[in-house]
Every structure is written in structure tokens, then in C-alpha cells.
Design an enzyme around this catalytic site. Structure first.
Site, PDB file in Angstrom:
ATOM      1  CE1 TYR A 174      -3.993   2.205   0.861  1.00  0.00           C
ATOM      2  CE2 TYR A 174      -2.356   3.390   2.155  1.00  0.00           C
ATOM      3  CZ  TYR A 174      -3.613   3.330   1.564  1.00  0.00           C
ATOM      4  OH  TYR A 174      -4.476   4.401   1.671  1.00  0.00           O
ATOM      5  CE  LYS A 185      -3.433   5.168  -1.576  1.00  0.00           C
ATOM      6  NZ  LYS A 185      -4.446   5.768  -2.488  1.00  0.00           N
TER       7      LYS A 185
HETATM    8  N1  LIG Z   1      -9.640   6.510   4.815  1.00  0.00           N
HETATM    9  C1  LIG Z   1      -8.384   6.807   5.032  1.00  0.00           C
HETATM   10  O1  LIG Z   1      -7.916   6.882   6.178  1.00  0.00           O
HETATM   11  C2  LIG Z   1      -7.472   7.080   3.866  1.00  0.00           C
HETATM   12  C3  LIG Z   1      -6.240   7.697   4.121  1.00  0.00           C
HETATM   13  C4  LIG Z   1      -5.393   7.948   3.056  1.00  0.00           C
HETATM   14  C5  LIG Z   1      -5.773   7.616   1.778  1.00  0.00           C
HETATM   15  N2  LIG Z   1      -6.962   7.000   1.547  1.00  0.00           N
HETATM   16  C6  LIG Z   1      -7.293   6.657   0.181  1.00  0.00           C
HETATM   17  O2  LIG Z   1      -8.545   7.191  -0.151  1.00  0.00           O
HETATM   18  C7  LIG Z   1      -9.115   6.425  -1.209  1.00  0.00           C
HETATM   19  C8  LIG Z   1     -10.555   6.082  -0.866  1.00  0.00           C
HETATM   20  O3  LIG Z   1     -10.556   5.210   0.257  1.00  0.00           O
HETATM   21  P1  LIG Z   1     -11.686   5.244   1.375  1.00  0.00           P
HETATM   22  O4  LIG Z   1     -11.016   5.568   2.637  1.00  0.00           O
HETATM   23  O5  LIG Z   1     -12.813   6.077   0.934  1.00  0.00           O
HETATM   24  O6  LIG Z   1     -12.071   3.690   1.422  1.00  0.00           O
HETATM   25  P2  LIG Z   1     -13.398   2.918   1.019  1.00  0.00           P
HETATM   26  O7  LIG Z   1     -14.565   3.465   1.745  1.00  0.00           O
HETATM   27  O8  LIG Z   1     -13.051   1.487   1.211  1.00  0.00           O
HETATM   28  O9  LIG Z   1     -13.571   3.239  -0.520  1.00  0.00           O
HETATM   29  C9  LIG Z   1     -12.784   2.642  -1.517  1.00  0.00           C
HETATM   30  C10 LIG Z   1     -13.455   2.824  -2.852  1.00  0.00           C
HETATM   31  O10 LIG Z   1     -12.621   2.249  -3.859  1.00  0.00           O
HETATM   32  C11 LIG Z   1     -13.409   1.432  -4.679  1.00  0.00           C
HETATM   33  N3  LIG Z   1     -12.646   0.320  -5.227  1.00  0.00           N
HETATM   34  C12 LIG Z   1     -11.869  -0.574  -4.586  1.00  0.00           C
HETATM   35  N4  LIG Z   1     -11.396  -1.497  -5.427  1.00  0.00           N
HETATM   36  C13 LIG Z   1     -11.918  -1.190  -6.653  1.00  0.00           C
HETATM   37  C14 LIG Z   1     -11.831  -1.785  -7.929  1.00  0.00           C
HETATM   38  N5  LIG Z   1     -11.108  -2.900  -8.165  1.00  0.00           N
HETATM   39  N6  LIG Z   1     -12.496  -1.210  -8.945  1.00  0.00           N
HETATM   40  C15 LIG Z   1     -13.226  -0.094  -8.752  1.00  0.00           C
HETATM   41  N7  LIG Z   1     -13.353   0.514  -7.574  1.00  0.00           N
HETATM   42  C16 LIG Z   1     -12.704  -0.031  -6.524  1.00  0.00           C
HETATM   43  C17 LIG Z   1     -14.516   0.917  -3.773  1.00  0.00           C
HETATM   44  O11 LIG Z   1     -15.653   0.584  -4.577  1.00  0.00           O
HETATM   45  P3  LIG Z   1     -16.189  -0.907  -4.905  1.00  0.00           P
HETATM   46  O12 LIG Z   1     -15.764  -1.799  -3.779  1.00  0.00           O
HETATM   47  O13 LIG Z   1     -17.658  -0.721  -5.008  1.00  0.00           O
HETATM   48  O14 LIG Z   1     -15.554  -1.251  -6.207  1.00  0.00           O
HETATM   49  C18 LIG Z   1     -14.808   2.144  -2.936  1.00  0.00           C
HETATM   50  O15 LIG Z   1     -15.709   2.983  -3.592  1.00  0.00           O
HETATM   51  C19 LIG Z   1      -8.206   5.208  -1.396  1.00  0.00           C
HETATM   52  O16 LIG Z   1      -7.337   5.435  -2.475  1.00  0.00           O
HETATM   53  C20 LIG Z   1      -7.431   5.177  -0.088  1.00  0.00           C
HETATM   54  O17 LIG Z   1      -6.193   4.544  -0.234  1.00  0.00           O
HETATM   55  C21 LIG Z   1      -7.824   6.736   2.571  1.00  0.00           C
END
Ligand SMILES: NC(=O)c1ccc[n+]([C@@H]2O[C@H](COP(=O)([O-])OP(=O)(O)OC[C@H]3O[C@@H](n4cnc5c(N)ncnc54)[C@H](OP(=O)(O)O)[C@@H]3O)[C@@H](O)[C@H]2O)c1
Length: 251
Positions: A156, A160
Site C-alpha cells: 500500500y 501510494k
Molecule cells: N480513509 C483513510 O484513512 C485514507 C487515508 C489515506 C488515503 N486514503 C485513500 O482514499 C481512497 C478512498 O478510500 P476510502 O477511505 O474512501 O475507502 P473505502 O470506503 O473502502 O472506498 C474505496 C473505494 O474504492 C473502490 N474500489 C476498490 N477497489 C476497486 C476496484 N477494483 N475497482 C473499482 N473501484 C474499486 C470501492 O468501490 P467498490 O468496492 O464498489 O468497487 C470504494 O468505492 C483510497 O485510495 C485510499 O487509499 C484513505
């Protein structure tokens, strides 16, 4: 920042968490939003909510690990809505294991979703932006893990870190086309990616170690998203990876 109104915005990973919030924020700002992810019912429910609030959204299902899917989604958006003006490259997953135990399948899933997918989504969007000749905005979603290790999530963090470099490469090559590429690098925000972790003892311990002993909420990124998605306000911001982490990196 009102120049977002009327733009075509493509949000990947729009079915939950940050992506769902980004889609709502852009729709509220007047963009027509294309919602991509695999869980189609979630996207349909979100599109209906956006429509009920007076906005416009279309559902464009896509598996972000499949380049053919990404290209087909981009083509559909262009055919139905016109060329993409704003891409929020947000889809992502996390897999946890110690380095010595990380499986090839999990390694590939993380790198394909978090680095390869975003590269080809940006490529597909930029091809349209270049053809349309009116520039654009790409907002990649990095992480504090773009810059520092996090426990048991090496692939991861590697992906990133790649997002931060990819952002600079795109800024360098596509700036001449009026396309600005930047990254938002969030700290810990409560979404589905954390799963049950935040409710566990280890999760509570991590929160207690944060500078202000709290997790972020998706709305904490609203202003940064609007800034980086805007035309005029982001005119001179290109290739930046902006950390929004409540002070964690400074700790
Ligand atoms: N939350 C945090 O603390 C945090 C911190 C830093 C960065 N981020 C980044 O923010 C972004 C969003 O994450 P989140 O926190 O909102 O998590 P989340 O609620 O798990 O959302 C992840 C999203 O990515 C989609 N996704 C995953 N695999 C996919 C695939 N193969 N094809 C298409 N869509 C896919 C999921 O949709 P489906 O499962 O419906 O496909 C979901 O809509 C990510 O890049 C994550 O690394 C999050």
C-alpha cells in the site's frame, strides 16, 4: 471556485467513503458527475440522492484493476457527457500482512488498484482533455503512506509513494495542455477501508497516538478537493502532493 459548475467530473471509487463524499461535493458545486466503482447499487443510490438534491450524476461501473474496463468507462463518459474535465482518481484498497508473509495475490491486488488503475484512468481522462483542448484537473488520492511507512501495509505504501511520483510526472508532461495534476494525501479518516480496525484495541491505541487523538471525517477534505478541482483557483498549483492529516506527519 464557481468555475466547477458545468464541468464533467469523473470520480473513481465513488461507492463509499471519500469517493462518495467527493462526488457529492462536486455535484453540489454544479459539476455533472460520473460515478465509478464495482458496487453498482451503491452508485445508483448515490446518483439518485444527487439528483434529488438538484444535481446530475451518471453511473459508470468499472473495475479499476482492468485497463479495458477503465477505457470503456472513459469512452462511455465522453459519449454521454462530453470530455472529462476533472478526474478524482480515488479508488483504492488496503491489504495487511507482515512483509515476510505478503501473498502475491494481495500484492497484485493492491498495486493494480492503487497504482496501475489510477495511471490508466488518468491516461484515459488526459487523452480526452488533450483532444478537447480546454485543459483539466486531475486529483490523485495519495496518503500519508506516500511519504512514510505504515504498519504491515508495505505494498500500500509503495503504491501510494508511486502516486506522489506519478502526480509529478503527469504535472510535468501534461501541464503544457492546461492539465493540472495534484494529489491529496490524507491522514486517517474513518471509512470502509479501515474495516473493523478502528473498533479494536489496536485501532483505539493508534487513535490515542495521533496528535489530536481523533480520526478525520470525509468532509475534512472538501475544501482541498474544491481548490484542486477548480480552474482559476488552482491555476498555479501543479504537481503538488498536499497532506491533510491533522498534524500527523509533523509529529
Ligand atoms: N480513509 C483513510 O484513512 C485514507 C487515508 C489515506 C488515503 N486514503 C485513500 O482514499 C481512497 C478512498 O478510500 P476510502 O477511505 O474512501 O475507502 P473505502 O470506503 O473502502 O472506498 C474505496 C473505494 O474504492 C473502490 N474500489 C476498490 N477497489 C476497486 C476496484 N477494483 N475497482 C473499482 N473501484 C474499486 C470501492 O468501490 P467498490 O468496492 O464498489 O468497487 C470504494 O468505492 C483510497 O485510495 C485510499 O487509499 C484513505
Amino acid at each position: 471556485m464557481s468555475d466547477i459548475a458545468g464541468k464533467v467530473a469523473w470520480v473513481t471509487g465513488a461507492s463509499s467513503g471519500l469517493g462518495e463524499r467527493f462526488a457529492r461535493v462536486l455535484a453540489d458545486a454544479g459539476a455533472v458527475v460520473a460515478l465509478s466503482a464495482r458496487r453498482v447499487e451503491r452508485l445508483q443510490a448515490l446518483a439518485a440522492e444527487i439528483a434529488a438534491a438538484g444535481g446530475r450524476a451518471v453511473v459508470v461501473p468499472m473495475d479499476a484493476t482492468l485497463v479495458a474496463d477503465i477505457r470503456a468507462a472513459a469512452e462511455r463518459i465522453e459519449a454521454e457527457l462530453g470530455a472529462v474535465d476533472i478526474l478524482v482518481n480515488n479508488a483504492g484498497i488496503s491489504r495487511q500482512a507482515r512483509l515476510e508473509a505478503f501473498s502475491e495475490g494481495d500484492f497484485d491486488a493492491v498495486l493494480d488498484t492503487n497504482l496501475k488503475g489510477p495511471f490508466f484512468a488518468a491516461q484515459a481522462a488526459a487523452q480526452q482533455m488533450i483532444r478537447a483542448g480546454r485543459g483539466g484537473r486531475i486529483v490523485n488520492i495519495g496518503s500519508i503512506a506516500s511519504f512514510r511507512t505504515i504498519g504491515h501495509q508495505a505494498p500500500y505504501a509503495m503504491a501510494k509513494a508511486g502516486i506522489a511520483m506519478m502526480t509529478q510526472c503527469m504535472a510535468r508532461e501534461w501541464g503544457r495542455h492546461g492539465i493540472n495534476t495534484n494529489a491529496i494525501c490524507p491522514g486517517y479518516i474513518k471509512t470502509e477501508i479501515g474495516g473493523e480496525f478502528w473498533g479494536t484495541e489496536a485501532g483505539e491505541k493508534l487513535v490515542a497516538s495521533l496528535p489530536r487523538r481523533r480520526l478525520g471525517e470525509p468532509r475534512d477534505l472538501d475544501a482541498l478537493l474544491l481548490l484542486l478541482a477548480s480552474g482559476e483557483a488552482a491555476r498555479f498549483i501543479n504537481g503538488a502532493a498536499i497532506v491533510a492529516d491533522d498534524g500527523l506527519m509533523a509529529f
